[in-house]
Design a protein around this motif. Structure first.
Motif, PDB file in Angstrom:
ATOM      1  N   ASP A 276       0.839  -1.198   0.000  1.00 24.37           N
ATOM      2  CA  ASP A 276       0.000   0.000   0.000  1.00 24.37           C
ATOM      3  C   ASP A 276       0.872   1.245   0.000  1.00 24.37           C
ATOM      4  OD1 ASP A 276      -1.900   1.941   0.292  1.00 24.37           O
ATOM      5  OD2 ASP A 276      -2.474   1.401   2.351  1.00 24.37           O
ATOM      6  N   LYS A 283       1.514   7.987   0.370  1.00 20.77           N
ATOM      7  CA  LYS A 283       1.914   8.050   1.775  1.00 20.77           C
ATOM      8  C   LYS A 283       3.279   8.733   1.884  1.00 20.77           C
ATOM      9  CE  LYS A 283      -0.278   3.758   3.395  1.00 20.77           C
ATOM     10  NZ  LYS A 283      -1.153   4.342   4.419  1.00 20.77           N
ATOM     11  N   ASN A 326      -1.627  -1.266  -4.188  1.00 22.34           N
ATOM     12  CA  ASN A 326      -2.194   0.081  -4.310  1.00 22.34           C
ATOM     13  C   ASN A 326      -1.054   0.994  -4.721  1.00 22.34           C
ATOM     14  OD1 ASN A 326      -3.941   2.288  -4.137  1.00 22.34           O
ATOM     15  ND2 ASN A 326      -3.604   2.560  -1.923  1.00 22.34           N
ATOM     16  N   ASP A 353      -5.754   6.457  -0.602  1.00 25.85           N
ATOM     17  CA  ASP A 353      -5.115   5.650   0.432  1.00 25.85           C
ATOM     18  C   ASP A 353      -6.132   4.912   1.305  1.00 25.85           C
ATOM     19  OD1 ASP A 353      -3.065   4.537   1.872  1.00 25.85           O
ATOM     20  OD2 ASP A 353      -2.555   6.370   2.985  1.00 25.85           O
ATOM     21  N   ALA A 354      -7.404   5.260   1.152  1.00 24.37           N
ATOM     22  CA  ALA A 354      -8.443   4.501   1.857  1.00 24.37           C
ATOM     23  C   ALA A 354      -8.916   3.397   0.923  1.00 24.37           C
ATOM     24  CB  ALA A 354      -9.577   5.419   2.275  1.00 24.37           C
ATOM     25  N   GLU A 355      -7.964   2.490   0.582  1.00 25.58           N
ATOM     26  CA  GLU A 355      -8.212   1.480  -0.453  1.00 25.58           C
ATOM     27  C   GLU A 355      -8.731   0.161   0.103  1.00 25.58           C
ATOM     28  OE1 GLU A 355      -5.424   1.838   1.032  1.00 25.58           O
ATOM     29  OE2 GLU A 355      -4.854  -0.236   1.435  1.00 25.58           O
TER      30      GLU A 355
HETATM   31 MN    MN Z   1      -4.037   2.841   2.429  1.00 23.68          MN
END
Ligand code: MN
Ligand code: BES
Ligand code: ZN
Length: 503
Positions: A276, A283, A326, A353-355
């Motif tokens: 991620d 990030k 991701n 990022d809210a995957e």
């Molecule tokens: Mn994430």
């Protein structure tokens, strides 16, 4: 690690190391209070061998405090290791699990490859559960994460024997011992997957590992990829995968016990993000390498499915892992994009990022389509959950009290810590979208809860439990009974929850 069960008397067992537990019975307080350790064995020879050192006041029997004696008088063992389990009033089978891990981790760096663990004797320690916990704890302790070190010395314990004592009820002890082996190995299977770096465990390879495990354990398993996601209209899952050069894997494992044609079908859904990066909502670089363990929920489901296949409860179970990277890319989804999930619900992407919730949304819908009557998901879902509960408890959520009660009861056996957090309409309001049905983040506050509310939209009326293991999937600091690294959290609890439906 080879495991054995012995009913011989302790004094007569020839072993490199005999581990015996001791509890702290001291009740007096103050600077002059003398330690009062008590050995949890009836064996007179072991008591005699340890008498002098226990009387010395040098050893308290605090939790996981160890004391080693070489050539203990009157015993055939080469070494006697006393492992503390702490205050007598607080001793449980979970202390036994940790003590067994501590004994194993004591042996490893000293190149002691073989040890015998004396099953403790105490009123508060039922023999079956203690046996199972001891074996699980030994497997947990035996695991080390340094698999890619070129000068790696394999220090694994080769042989772990539990000495149940001459008077033990053989059949009960044997069953518990066998369960401990299956559960311990399954938890370590999960840990070995979580430990793999993103380049060594792509979604495709993750699928291959699931298929190999399924073949060995006797589960049906199908692994799908991009085409199937399109066919099922998994627009939420695909939105995460579209920006990655590595194709996604939709992993489906089925446990169908013979003769069970009605009753519940349990759907286990795991987040399997093999790396991620955050996607376009990238990030920060600090600690980004940790995000290789963002597939821990999926790996937990695979470990649980393995244990289920081998322990054979009388209930049907479907395990689904939504595996993807991701990544940011020209083809990656963007904040502001609107995606249509398999259920038909539209999702406004606020933060790529809210995957995890996106892949799980379609995983939950698919589990329902395949017939799941009860759902449980596990995911390293939110940093907010770590803020709320630290690295002590994992988060748990549910839309159904009866289903959650069963999970809570499972925790008594698993010894894992989950803390239920609330859901509610006011939280659901926080993820309403102006352009579509819902958005994939609900702002800064209550982030673990709004993430759970997002999943609840896809669980719909089906009884469902959500486990947020973000803070618990990786042990940040070594403990006497477990190495720093992947923990394998949730495997044991999910397994016991499943077994509660089909014992
Ligand atoms: Mn994430
Ligand atoms: N995989 C992370 C969550 C995570 C954080 C796991 C720390 C393990 C340790 C997840 O995909 C994520 O990035 N969540 C975001 C959500 C936010 C953008 C709403 C988070 O928690 O910051
Ligand atoms: Zn993630």
């Amino acid at each position: 690690m080879r495991t054995e069960l012995s009913f011989a008397t302790l004094a007569g067992i020839e072993t490199e190391l005999l581990a015996v537990l001791a509890t702290d019975t001291q009740t007096a307080k103050g600077p002059d209070a003398k330690p009062a350790p008590l050995l949890l064995t009836n064996d007179k020879a072991v008591q005699a061998a340890a008498a002098a050192v226990l009387a010395s006041g040098e050893y308290k029997a605090g939790a996981n405090e160890t004391l080693l004696l070489h050539a203990p008088a009157g015993l055939k063992a080469k070494r006697l290791l006393i492992v503390g389990v702490g205050k007598q009033a607080k001793v449980t089978v979970h202390s036994v699990r940790n003590a067994a891990g501590t004994a194993t981790r004591f042996a490893k760096p000293r190149a002691i490859r073989e040890l015998t663990f004396a099953l403790p004797v105490a009123d508060s320690l039922p023999i079956g559960p203690s046996m199972r916990a001891a074996v699980e704890g030994a497997f947990v302790g035996d695991f080390d994460p340094d698999t890619y070190r070129s000068d790696r010395k394999d220090l694994s314990v080769r042989s772990f024997t539990v000495a149940a004592g001459a008077g033990a009820d053989k059949s009960a002890v044997e069953v518990a011992f066998g369960e401990g082996v299956i559960v311990g190995e399954s938890q370590n299977f999960t840990r070995s997957l979580v430990n793999e770096p993103g380049n060594k465990l792509t979604p495709t390879i993750f699928g291959q590992r699931a298929a190999a495990m399924a073949q060995e354990a006797g589960l049906a398993c199908e692994v799908y990829s991009t085409e199937k996601l399109h066919e099922l209209k998994m627009g939420a899952f695909w939105s995460v995968s579209q920006g990655s050069a590595e194709p996604p894997a939709l992993i489906v494992m089925r446990y169908e016990p013979k003769g069970v044609t009605d009753g519940p079908v349990l759907g286990l859904v795991g987040k399997g993000i093999t790396f991620d990066s955050g996607g376009i909502s990238l990030k920060p670089g600090d600690n980004m390498e940790k995000m290789k363990y963002d597939m821990a929920g999926g790996a937990a489901m695979m470990g649980a499915m393995r244990a289920i296949a081998l322990l054979k409860p009388n209930v049907r179970v479907i395990g689904i892992v939504c595996a993807s990277e991701n990544m940011p890319d020209g083809k990656a989804q963007k904040p502001g994009d609107v995606q249509t999930a398999m259920s038909g619900k539209t999702i406004e992407i606020i933060n790529t990022d809210a995957e995890g919730r996106l892949v799980l949304a379609d995983g939950l819908s698919y589990a329902k389509q395949l017939g799941a009557t009860h759902l449980i998901d596990a995911a390293t879902l939110t940093g907010a959950c770590v803020v709320a509960l630290g690295m002590i408890n994992a988060g748990a959520f549910s839309n159904d009290d009866a289903t959650f009660d069963k999970f809570n009861e499972a925790l008594a056996t698993s010894g894992e810590k989950f803390w239920r957090l609330p859901l509610g309409d006011e939280y659901a309001d926080m993820i309403k979208s102006d352009i579509g049905d819902i958005k994939n983040t609900g702002g800064r506050w209550g982030g673990a809860i709004t993430a759970a509310e997002f999943l609840k939209v896809f669980a719909e009326d089906t009884p469902w439990i959500h486990l947020d293991i973000a803070g618990m999937a990786w042990v940040e600091e070594s403990k006497p009974y477990i190495a720093k690294g992947p923990s394998g959290v949730a495997v044991r609890s999910i397994l016991e929850w499943v077994r509660s439906y089909g014992k």
